[in-house]
Design a protein around this motif. Structure first.
Motif: not given
Lengths: 789, 299, 169
Positions: B7-11, B14-16, B57-59
């Motif tokens: 699962q590609a994600t950011g830092a 995905a998102g907030l 929010n940060m999942r």
């Protein structure tokens, strides 16, 4: 009539603490930032970003994401092919600077953790994020280059094979006889410095709303950005649009500090998406993605050596700067400028003629890294001021005294530095003396001595430095960048006697609009409420450079002044005809045409009405011109340098390593000060930002190129409780390059604060015979220096 | 080299924006327990939300449902009865600062609460939430241990009590079982001679502690008796420095606490974080002990 | 509860508002997207920066950390309402006079925090003001002018006497 004749008038606003007219709206919740804009059929973008610092993209499966609720489109690099041309962050005047082409979405490979790979367009941001979580990417992780020295070590594979190695740029300066100077020196001091990577943390995150009107084939981009005209050129060029089919509007901008002046792949993707979908597309970076996608700044490791005589005169300075950027040099300003400035500026406010410096800029697998407020100055100032303090300590000289000996004398101008910078006229000696008096330097030293006896360790730090402002085209334009060093103002009288002035410098909160209103109102003898300023719209303002390198007042303000003066001549010419008086006998004051004694003759509104509605009352052949446009670019000097002296007073808890900032002072010489209140808070804001880099801010990476502290709980920005009161005083050494004589002030606070605070910490540490030369100076680093942890 | 499908994600994830969840609002504790039990592992309790919502929010969490317990009267209130101060789980941090009962009977809490984040957080964040969340760098768990508190836990089968020192079991881990709700905390009154010192080292006002100390002791005839030193920010949970405290027994506060500090260094095994290495935390703990004693010894 | 949404009825700046909301919609997004009240802003969405600060039932709160669904029966006040009612007028004037606002993004949060500070503490020192406002991030000003503005208003409100009611200008 002299262009500055209004200055003597009590009604002149120049130099006055005028509250910003635009502030009221902002304080009532009336700010209009990009995210506040609602357009019909708007879609929102969320990005899938690389979780790896370096990895090959083997496969992307967007099927599930495309079917998710509310999704309009899922975009990969393939979908954008042929719709844009890639961009390369090089300029011809940085010889040897190399960088590969960059694309909106990564193609075969991701080269930093956070690089955008897939864009999801959906009816809301939440739905876009839901869908993004369904995208599947198959990765092949690659070794990541995460350390500057490692990047340049032989045997390290280049991030870009076609470039051969990871050395993006190198440059050297060798002036005078450096080796001979070191050979004959009485004292040589050496120190190594490191400055952490950090980032801007703009209160308003990066925000863009691209609106392509398919029917009209025109693109409007609402952009939280500093340089709308530059971006207009870039969008037109890279998306194959006609120059006049692109409009860029910068509404209220919630802080920028240089973050929002570079070209970002996710912003370009947003524009591409709008072109593709024929709908408005909005992208607002959330805070977590800001940490891995906003540009980073300032990562340096510097070795410096100073040669001194017995009396404390600097004979030579030798410096080596290794700085680490990301995998691309940014566009269109390049990532070479930061290091280049460090090399040009270090030591440049002292008299020595022998100077050697080497710069190496290394690619890394970290977010792209480039200009951020004060570009290179904080580093140059910190290194210079720290090593000169170290020299003072070695020679048992007071830090103030060693500066007196070495600062360029105030009567020595014009001056060309060893690195080739030209200084028109600065006031270093006067600024230093004023600072010492302002902070009661002797009193602080006495207090420091008293408290040391009780085991309380206070530190006093000084920093002198220069700031580069008002740059001419030699800075960017010469190298081929679509960056304008000039600005223009169009000013117009309306029939009711009010004035509208559109000019090309932009507002991000520093008070550009207020400054321009003050200049226009003063030049035209109008109450300031009668002046309306228009900025931030390529369709409504003359062509110009926008905001950067502290040029708003010096260049933009001058354009406004020249335009206002031209309009004044036109008004007086018409009034002269109407009054049958030679215009030389007339003046403007308080919204009236007056005679030389100040007696009112006719109102400006009457002149306006005659010009616009009653041409029939004017003699044949009279063509009133109630608007004027003037452009301005500095000509005499490539940059208008300013100078500053800062002082820091702090208390160091040597048991815990915690620093308590007690007070900070700045003496700033930015030429003519149009509004001291605006300048003061710019200085203070800059100082606090500089304190951030001195004590708090760093992007922490592990060996795999993963950002460890990319959130606001772990990346520490300065908050009110830890900040000191900051006292600001002014000296005004005007530049002859403009009528207004104003230089820039926006970055001086940031430039000098890290130097002053580092010197204060090391001053506090003096009895322990240790020093800290690594920023941020965290409690851990301080305790380590004290060998207590 | 070849990674499996990822699962590609950011830092972060995905998102907030928070993921979807069902919102449940019980009107009694019994109903809340039913909802919690009935939903098995899918539901989380929403009290102050000041730690939970950022995680949503940060999942970092994707619960199937949130059970909003903010309206439950059974979980509110600060009362005293027979030598015991009882605080409902929904007591807001701000109330710890303003309550006269807390000031009188458990002043350590009133001293600690101003260090928690900022006013906006303290208005909504709850005592129960902080204890249940069990962040190793949080103030209130350490205070609960230092005050010898008992934590009352409600379950569908009835309620049970756990001593604070047994309640915290690891990083974000407590003795709470699935389906249970922390209902209240009971604190025996501080004896009149007890002195409390609360010290915290944080990078900025309101940040999590690099090292913190909730210290209590009685001063009998000018010497220390019944000292309790509970550290936070130096381990997986609040750490009671029993050996160091024992070394202080019978000492005057102004005597150099070298033996106590040495004992402290031996009994702490801190975990490092961004701000401080284990060695530094050990050092800071000793500094705080000396400073706590200096405060005790001050006139 | 129907179709996964929650019915709420709450007071926003004195006006009664009734809506069906998705549970995950936080208060800031509710104010901005549902009601068009864009004066409250989000900047970090994890409760640290204070840009989303509002008043809920008279108490300072982070709008990003509370869901609209939780607020049935609650009273919410935002910068728009507190501005229109004049409650913040002296603070706003002082901020403008002292140049305590630059880009404006943090200003709503700063003003609301300053207001609740002055309700709780009528004579705050500069250190008290810094301490209380330390939950509001500003990157533009150096905080100094903000402290000056709040200090001045504290003094002028105190001078006006103790009868200043909460919520009145």
């Amino acid at each position: 009539m002299s262009i500055l004749s209004f200055l003597d008038r009590p009604a002149s606003y120049i130099g006055k603490r005028v509250p910003r007219p635009g502030a009221k709206r902002l304080l009532a919740g009336g700010g209009r930032y990009v995210d506040d804009l609602r357009l019909p059929r708007l879609v929102h973008l969320a990005f899938l970003r690389s979780p790896y610092a370096h990895a090959r993209i083997l496969a992307i499966d967007t099927a599930a994401a495309s079917r998710a609720p509310g999704v309009v489109r899922v975009l990969t690099a393939k979908d954008l092919e042929g719709r844009y041309t890639p961009w390369v962050g090089v300029l011809t005047h940085f010889k040897g600077l190399k960088s590969p082409p960059q694309h909106p979405l990564a193609r075969e490979r991701a080269t930093w953790q956070g690089e955008p790979i897939v864009a999801v367009a959906a009816e809301s941001r939440a739905l876009a994020e839901d869908a993004a979580a369904l995208v599947k990417i198959e990765w092949q992780e690659l070794p990541a280059v995460t350390d500057m020295a490692g990047a340049l070590a032989p045997g390290t594979p280049p991030i870009h094979a076609e470039l051969g190695d990871n050395l993006a740029f190198t440059r050297s300066v060798d002036a005078g006889e450096v080796d001979a100077a070191f050979a004959k020196a009485f004292a040589v001091v050496e120190e190594e410095y490191s400055f952490a990577r950090h980032t801007g943390v703009c209160p308003e995150p990066r925000s863009i709303l691209a609106d392509y009107d398919q029917a009209g084939e025109s693109l409007t981009v609402h952009y939280s950005n500093q340089a709308p005209h530059m971006m207009k050129e870039i969008f037109a060029k890279h998306f194959g649009l006609a120059e006049n089919a692109v409009r860029v509007i910068c509404p209220d901008v919630g802080g920028s500090y240089g973050i929002k002046i570079h070209v970002y792949p996710d912003d370009m993707t947003t524009v591409a998406a709008s072109l593709l979908l024929g709908r408005p597309v909005k992208f607002v970076a959330d805070r977590l993605e800001s940490f891995v996608s906003d540009i980073h700044a300032r990562e340096h490791r510097i070795k410096a050596r100073l040669a001194l005589t017995k009396e404390g005169e600097i004979l030579a300075l030798d410096m080596d700067d290794l700085t680490g950027i990301g995998p691309y040099s940014t566009y269109p300003r390049t990532s070479a400028v930061e290091g280049n400035q460090v090399v040009n500026l270090t030591g440049s406010w002292y008299r020595h003629r022998n100077y050697r410096a080497r710069l190496r800029v290394a690619f890394q697998n970290k977010p792209p890294t480039t200009q951020y407020r004060a570009v290179g100055h904080p580093i140059a100032a910190a290194v210079t001021e720290a090593i000169i303090d170290r020299g003072a300590a070695q020679l048992n000289l007071d830090p103030a005294q060693i500066r007196r000996i070495n600062l360029i004398p105030d009567d020595a101008y014009p001056w060309t530095t060893a690195s080739g910078l030209k200084f028109e006229k600065l006031s270093h000696q006067a600024a230093l003396e004023k600072l010492l008096k302002l902070m009661d330097y002797d009193g602080l030293r006495r207090e420091q001595a008293e408290l040391r006896k009780k085991g309380i360790h206070r530190g006093i730090g000084l920093a002198a430095f220069v700031e580069l402002t008002n740059p001419g085209p030699a800075f960017y334009g010469v190298g081929g960048a679509p960056i304008s060093a000039q600005d223009g103002a169009t000013i117009r009288l309306d029939p009711g006697g009010s004035v509208t002035c559109a000019f090309s410098v932009t507002e991000q909160g520093q008070g550009t609009e207020a400054m321009a209103a003050q200049v226009a109102a003063s030049a035209l003898g109008l109450p300031i409420e009668k002046v309306r300023i228009v900025t931030g719209d390529t369709e409504r303002t003359p062509y110009g450079g926008g905001t950067w390198a502290s040029r708003g007042a010096g260049i933009g303000g001058e354009a406004v002044l020249q335009a206002a003066h031209a309009l004044k001549q036109n008004i007086l010419a018409l009034a002269g005809i109407m009054l049958q008086t030679p215009p030389e006998n007339l003046d403007l004051a308080d919204g009236w045409v007056t005679d030389k004694s100040g007696a009112r003759r006719i109102g400006l509104d009457e002149v306006g009405r005659a010009a616009y509605f009653r041409g029939d009352t004017l003699p044949p052949g009279t063509q009133p011109e109630m608007s004027a446009t003037r452009h301005y670019m500095p000509k005499l000097y490539p940059f208008a340098f300013t100078n500053s002296a800062q002082g820091s007073y702090l208390e160091l808890d040597v048991e815990t390593g915690f620093v308590r900032l007690l007070k900070h002072w700045v003496v700033e010489d930015c030429g003519r000060v149009i509004n001291p209140m605006l300048v003061d808070e710019q200085i203070r804001g800059g100082v606090v930002q500089g304190i951030g880099s001195a004590l708090y801010e760093e992007c922490l990476y592990d060996g795999l190129g993963q950002l460890l502290n990319g959130n606001l709980a772990d990346y520490l920005v300065p908050m009110a409780a830890e900040m000191p009161d900051i006292e600001v005083a002014h000296i005004e050494t005007l530049t002859a390059d403009s009528a207004l004589g104003a230089k820039g002030a926006g970055e001086a606070g940031t430039a000098g604060a890290p130097a002053a605070v580092m010197n204060a910490v090391n001053d506090a540490l003096k009895p322990f015979k240790v020093r800290v030369s690594s920023q941020p100076m965290t409690p851990q680093r301080i305790l380590k220096a004290l060998a207590r942890a | 080299m070849l990674k499996p499908e990822h699962q590609a994600t950011g830092a972060g994830e995905a998102g907030l924006k928070a993921p979807r969840f069902r919102y449940l609002k019980p009107h009694s504790l019994a109903e809340a327990l039913d909802m919690l039990g009935g939903n098995a592992s899918g539901a989380r309790l929403l009290a102050g939300g000041q730690s939970l919502v950022p995680a949503l929010n940060m999942r970092l969490l994707e619960p199937e449902a949130l059970i909003d317990i903010n309206g439950l009267g059974e979980l509110t209130g600060i009362t005293e009865r027979q030598g015991v101060l009882r605080l409902g789980a929904l007591t807001r941090h701000a109330e710890l600062i303003s309550s006269p009962l807390v000031a009188r009977y458990a002043p350590l809490l009133a001293k600690a609460a101003p260090f928690i984040a900022h006013a906006a957080i303290r208005n909504r964040g709850t005592l129960g939430g902080s204890l249940a969340h069990a962040d190793p760098a949080a103030e209130l768990p350490a205070c609960a241990v230092a005050l010898d508190a008992e934590i009352e836990i409600a379950g569908r089968q009835g309620s049970r009590r756990v001593r604070a020192r047994d309640f915290f079991t690891g990083i974000y881990q407590t003795a709470l079982q699935p389906g249970e709700i922390l209902a209240a905390i009971e604190i025996p009154f501080s004896p009149p001679g007890r002195r409390n010192v609360f010290l915290e080292l944080a990078r900025r006002q309101g940040d999590y502690a690099l090292c913190g100390l909730a210290f209590a002791a009685e001063i009998k005839d000018g010497t220390i008796a019944a000292a309790r030193a509970v550290y936070f920010g130096v381990g997986a949970k609040p750490v009671e420095a029993g050996k160091a405290a024992a070394m202080l027994e019978g000492q005057t506060p102004r005597a150099a606490p070298d033996a106590a500090c040495a004992a402290l260094a031996a009994e702490l095994a801190p975990l490092g974080d961004f701000n401080a290495s284990p060695v530094m935390k050990r050092h800071l703990a000793q500094v705080l002990l000396r400073r706590a004693l200096a405060q005790l010894g001050a006139p | 509860m129907s179709g996964g949404t929650v019915s709420i009825r709450l007071s926003i700046n004195g006006e009664s508002v009734t809506r069906e909301v998705e549970p995950r919609l936080n208060l800031v997004d509710f104010l901005r997207d549902e009601l068009g009240l864009t004066g409250t802003r989000w900047s970090c969405e994890h409760g640290v920066c204070g840009a989303c600060t509002v008043l809920i039932d008279g108490a300072l709160a982070r709008g990003c950390l509370v869901f609209a669904a939780q607020l049935d029966g609650s009273r919410v006040e935002t910068i728009e309402g507190l501005s229109r009612s004049g409650v913040l007028a002296d603070l706003q004037a002082a901020f403008q006079l002292h140049n305590a606002v630059q880009c404006g993004f943090c200003s709503a949060g700063m003003l609301l925090s300053a207001e609740t500070l002055l309700r709780e503490n009528r004579a705050p020192s500069r250190a008290d003001i810094r301490h209380y406002l330390s939950g509001n991030y500003c990157r533009c000003t150096g905080y100094h002018a903000i402290i000056d503005a709040v200090e001045e208003v504290a003094k002028s409100r105190a001078a006006k006497g103790p009868s200043r009611k909460e919520g009145a200008p």
